[in-house]
Design an enzyme around this catalytic site. Sequence first.
Site, PDB file in Angstrom:
ATOM      1  CD  GLN A  82      -3.116  -0.980   2.116  1.00 40.63           C
ATOM      2  OE1 GLN A  82      -2.985  -0.249   3.094  1.00 40.63           O
ATOM      3  NE2 GLN A  82      -4.199  -1.732   1.954  1.00 40.63           N
ATOM      4  CB  CYS A  83       1.923   3.561   2.672  1.00 39.73           C
ATOM      5  SG  CYS A  83       0.283   3.878   3.380  1.00 39.73           S
ATOM      6  CB  CYS A  84       6.050   0.595   0.928  1.00 44.03           C
ATOM      7  SG  CYS A  84       6.355   0.742   2.702  1.00 44.03           S
TER       8      CYS A  84
END
Length: 306
Positions: A116-118
Amino acid sequence: MTRALLVIDVQESFRRRPNWQAISNPRIAERVGRLVEAARAAGELVIWILHSEPGSGTVLDPEGGYVRPMGDLHPLPGEPLLVKTSINAFTTTNLHQQLTQRGVREVVICGIRTEQCCETTARVACDLGFDVTFVTDATATSAIPRLLFTEDDRVVTSAGIASGIDLALHLVAVRHGVAAAARVARSMVVYARRNGDSAQASAMLRHRAHLNDCVHRAQDLIDAGFDRPLPLSELAGAAGVSERTLTRLFNRATGTTPLRYQQALRLERAEHLIAQGTTVESAARVVGFEDARMLRRLRAAPGQPD
């Protein structure tokens, strides 16, 4: 200084979640710490990014005190600490400006969650022209239970042949609206929801496995216009019954009320937008809320509209 280490969402919030015990990399803080030490020793920039959802009442709400670096990880003086409210680390921060001002050409990415964020941060960085090193061993994630299908940018995959039907209906709903997906499901003569454990099924599909045409007509109107005010009188008129009768039939067929059904559709659409990088405030406006307060309350509610 042409390279920077981005430490993404390695924060106490995640250790406070019930599923932390199932995290893919329990030693994430230790491994990130090693990367931080190596970057500092090489004279490279370290940028810390934390995820925040103000007013949500969750572990990501800064009021709870958990939106801070995990364990013994701490920024040194001069190391930027950015707070984001979107999935990727660029959209709601000045990260791009921080990197370009320092002449950074390559970013090294580590943190939580891997996919997700990475990963979204890595994609945006590539689009902006940065070279990207993704340190998989210094990222972590956790499994999502009972997942029928998943999306990764333009790639979508299902758990099997039967769940491919759920995936197809989901894509129709996202691209053409939930009303269109309901019509497709009925024309295919398939249940919009395959079983009671299919958490991935949309809110609209969860409440379509009944045979009451009156309620279906009301749902069609809500599906097509969930982002605008829909008085009960308008729904009852479309269904051809009184307001009281519609409320009774709707609850009997779906287990919920017309208002809660509409809120569930709004919440689901908002969650999809937020996952794509839209802010909570913008998502709230798009789905029909006057401001973000109601959306935050619905997101924080234990049961959420169903």
